[in-house]
Design a protein around this motif. Structure first.
Motif, PDB file in Angstrom:
ATOM      1  N   GLY B  49      20.747  22.965 -30.270  1.00  0.00           N
ATOM      2  CA  GLY B  49      19.685  21.987 -30.248  1.00  0.00           C
ATOM      3  C   GLY B  49      19.893  20.951 -29.164  1.00  0.00           C
ATOM      4  O   GLY B  49      20.861  20.992 -28.406  1.00  0.00           O
ATOM      5  N   TRP B  50      18.961  20.020 -29.133  1.00  0.00           N
ATOM      6  CA  TRP B  50      18.901  19.031 -28.058  1.00  0.00           C
ATOM      7  C   TRP B  50      18.413  17.719 -28.627  1.00  0.00           C
ATOM      8  O   TRP B  50      17.600  17.700 -29.558  1.00  0.00           O
ATOM      9  CB  TRP B  50      17.943  19.557 -26.995  1.00  0.00           C
ATOM     10  CG  TRP B  50      17.473  18.580 -25.971  1.00  0.00           C
ATOM     11  CD1 TRP B  50      18.059  18.323 -24.768  1.00  0.00           C
ATOM     12  CD2 TRP B  50      16.315  17.743 -26.034  1.00  0.00           C
ATOM     13  NE1 TRP B  50      17.328  17.378 -24.087  1.00  0.00           N
ATOM     14  CE2 TRP B  50      16.261  17.000 -24.844  1.00  0.00           C
ATOM     15  CE3 TRP B  50      15.325  17.548 -26.995  1.00  0.00           C
ATOM     16  CZ2 TRP B  50      15.262  16.088 -24.571  1.00  0.00           C
ATOM     17  CZ3 TRP B  50      14.330  16.630 -26.722  1.00  0.00           C
ATOM     18  CH2 TRP B  50      14.304  15.902 -25.524  1.00  0.00           C
ATOM     19  N   ILE B  51      18.905  16.607 -28.090  1.00  0.00           N
ATOM     20  CA  ILE B  51      18.420  15.304 -28.511  1.00  0.00           C
ATOM     21  C   ILE B  51      18.229  14.407 -27.297  1.00  0.00           C
ATOM     22  O   ILE B  51      19.003  14.466 -26.344  1.00  0.00           O
ATOM     23  CB  ILE B  51      19.371  14.643 -29.542  1.00  0.00           C
ATOM     24  CG1 ILE B  51      18.775  13.328 -30.064  1.00  0.00           C
ATOM     25  CG2 ILE B  51      20.777  14.432 -28.967  1.00  0.00           C
ATOM     26  CD1 ILE B  51      19.447  12.799 -31.312  1.00  0.00           C
ATOM     27  N   ASN B  52      17.173  13.625 -27.359  1.00  0.00           N
ATOM     28  CA  ASN B  52      16.893  12.634 -26.331  1.00  0.00           C
ATOM     29  C   ASN B  52      17.508  11.302 -26.771  1.00  0.00           C
ATOM     30  O   ASN B  52      17.016  10.688 -27.722  1.00  0.00           O
ATOM     31  CB  ASN B  52      15.379  12.500 -26.159  1.00  0.00           C
ATOM     32  CG  ASN B  52      14.999  11.512 -25.078  1.00  0.00           C
ATOM     33  OD1 ASN B  52      15.791  10.645 -24.718  1.00  0.00           O
ATOM     34  ND2 ASN B  52      13.791  11.616 -24.585  1.00  0.00           N
ATOM     35  N   PRO B  53      18.558  10.830 -26.120  1.00  0.00           N
ATOM     36  CA  PRO B  53      19.200   9.584 -26.544  1.00  0.00           C
ATOM     37  C   PRO B  53      18.324   8.345 -26.372  1.00  0.00           C
ATOM     38  O   PRO B  53      18.612   7.295 -26.948  1.00  0.00           O
ATOM     39  CB  PRO B  53      20.440   9.487 -25.644  1.00  0.00           C
ATOM     40  CG  PRO B  53      20.694  10.880 -25.187  1.00  0.00           C
ATOM     41  CD  PRO B  53      19.328  11.482 -25.058  1.00  0.00           C
ATOM     42  N   ASP B  54      17.276   8.470 -25.604  1.00  0.00           N
ATOM     43  CA  ASP B  54      16.413   7.307 -25.355  1.00  0.00           C
ATOM     44  C   ASP B  54      15.522   7.003 -26.549  1.00  0.00           C
ATOM     45  O   ASP B  54      15.280   5.849 -26.878  1.00  0.00           O
ATOM     46  CB  ASP B  54      15.561   7.554 -24.110  1.00  0.00           C
ATOM     47  CG  ASP B  54      14.860   6.292 -23.639  1.00  0.00           C
ATOM     48  OD1 ASP B  54      13.689   6.378 -23.223  1.00  0.00           O
ATOM     49  OD2 ASP B  54      15.476   5.208 -23.695  1.00  0.00           O
ATOM     50  N   ASN B  55      15.042   8.050 -27.217  1.00  0.00           N
ATOM     51  CA  ASN B  55      14.133   7.825 -28.345  1.00  0.00           C
ATOM     52  C   ASN B  55      14.547   8.530 -29.633  1.00  0.00           C
ATOM     53  O   ASN B  55      13.884   8.400 -30.655  1.00  0.00           O
ATOM     54  CB  ASN B  55      12.708   8.236 -27.969  1.00  0.00           C
ATOM     55  CG  ASN B  55      12.611   9.681 -27.533  1.00  0.00           C
ATOM     56  OD1 ASN B  55      13.432  10.509 -27.909  1.00  0.00           O
ATOM     57  ND2 ASN B  55      11.593   9.993 -26.742  1.00  0.00           N
TER      58      ASN B  55
END
Lengths: 106, 118
Positions: B49-55
């Motif tokens: 998986g992947w995560i956007n640290p900004d939001n």
């Protein structure tokens, strides 16, 4: 889901050229990226977007992508190139890795 | 220098949970996504998986969706991945990586071995 296929093993003689393929349906329409992984180590990026080399990767490493096959080419193979190599694409919000190809340098 | 440093090896019993951390340094943490990839012993790489640290937006691989939660803490530039209801086939080295334009990983952590065994 999209699948990519790599040969289990490709052997190369010292100083010769190795070609590792990554097959997929119309893979030429996708960006293909390649990683090298040596035993006990994390992977490193060696080719991105089909043909681009990150800084620090020797010019001996090159890539191409057309039709149903992408290819990683390693020229003038050295003992230090012995590793597993993985191709990777992005498809429909999913990252897909090939099964990996073992490259022994003979 | 630019690097990702992961937490140490873990041994867990089946049914337990594990939380692996990945601390970024040398770059602006919120400018790049973080991917998690695992590798079972002797096997290939599997995207988790992947995560956007900004939001905080995350996208999970179908195989692990519902058992995995990815989070980030921008104040410490650290990403986390929690896996619940561990099974023996979750035994693997778990890697975090910095993703570029949602396409590829240009920087990898050193890996964290998670062993699930009774």
């Amino acid at each position: 889901s999209y699948e990519v296929t790599q040969p289990l093993s490709v052997s190369v003689a010292l100083g010769q050229t190795a070609r590792i393929t990554c097959g997929g349906n119309n893979i030429g329409s996708k960006n293909v990226h390649w990683y090298q992984q040596k035993p006990g180590q994390a992977p490193i990026l060696v080719i991105y977007r089909d043909t681009h080399r990150p800084s620090g990767i020797p010019e001996r490493f090159s890539g191409s992508n057309s039709g149903n096959t992408a290819t990683l080419t390693i020229s003038r193979a050295q003992a230090g190139d012995e590793a597993d190599y993985y191709c990777q694409v992005w498809d429909n919000s999913t990252w897909v890795f090939g099964g990996g190809t073992k490259l022994p340098v003979l | 220098q630019v690097q990702l440093v992961q937490s140490g090896a873990e041994v867990k019993e089946p049914g337990a949970s594990v939380k692996v951390s990945c601390k970024a340094s040398g770059y602006t943490f919120t400018n790049y996504g973080i991917c998690w990839v695992r590798q079972a012993p002797g096997q290939g790489l599997e995207w988790m998986g992947w995560i956007n640290p900004d939001n905080g937006n995350a996208n999970y691989a179908p195989k692990v969706r519902g058992r995995v939660t990815m989070t980030t803490d921008a104040s410490t530039s650290t990403a986390y991945m929690e896996v619940r209801s561990l099974r023996s086939d979750d035994t693997a080295v778990y890697y975090c990586g910095r993703e570029i334009y949602g396409e590829y990983l240009d920087l990898w952590g050193q890996g964290t071995l998670v062993t699930v065994s009774s």
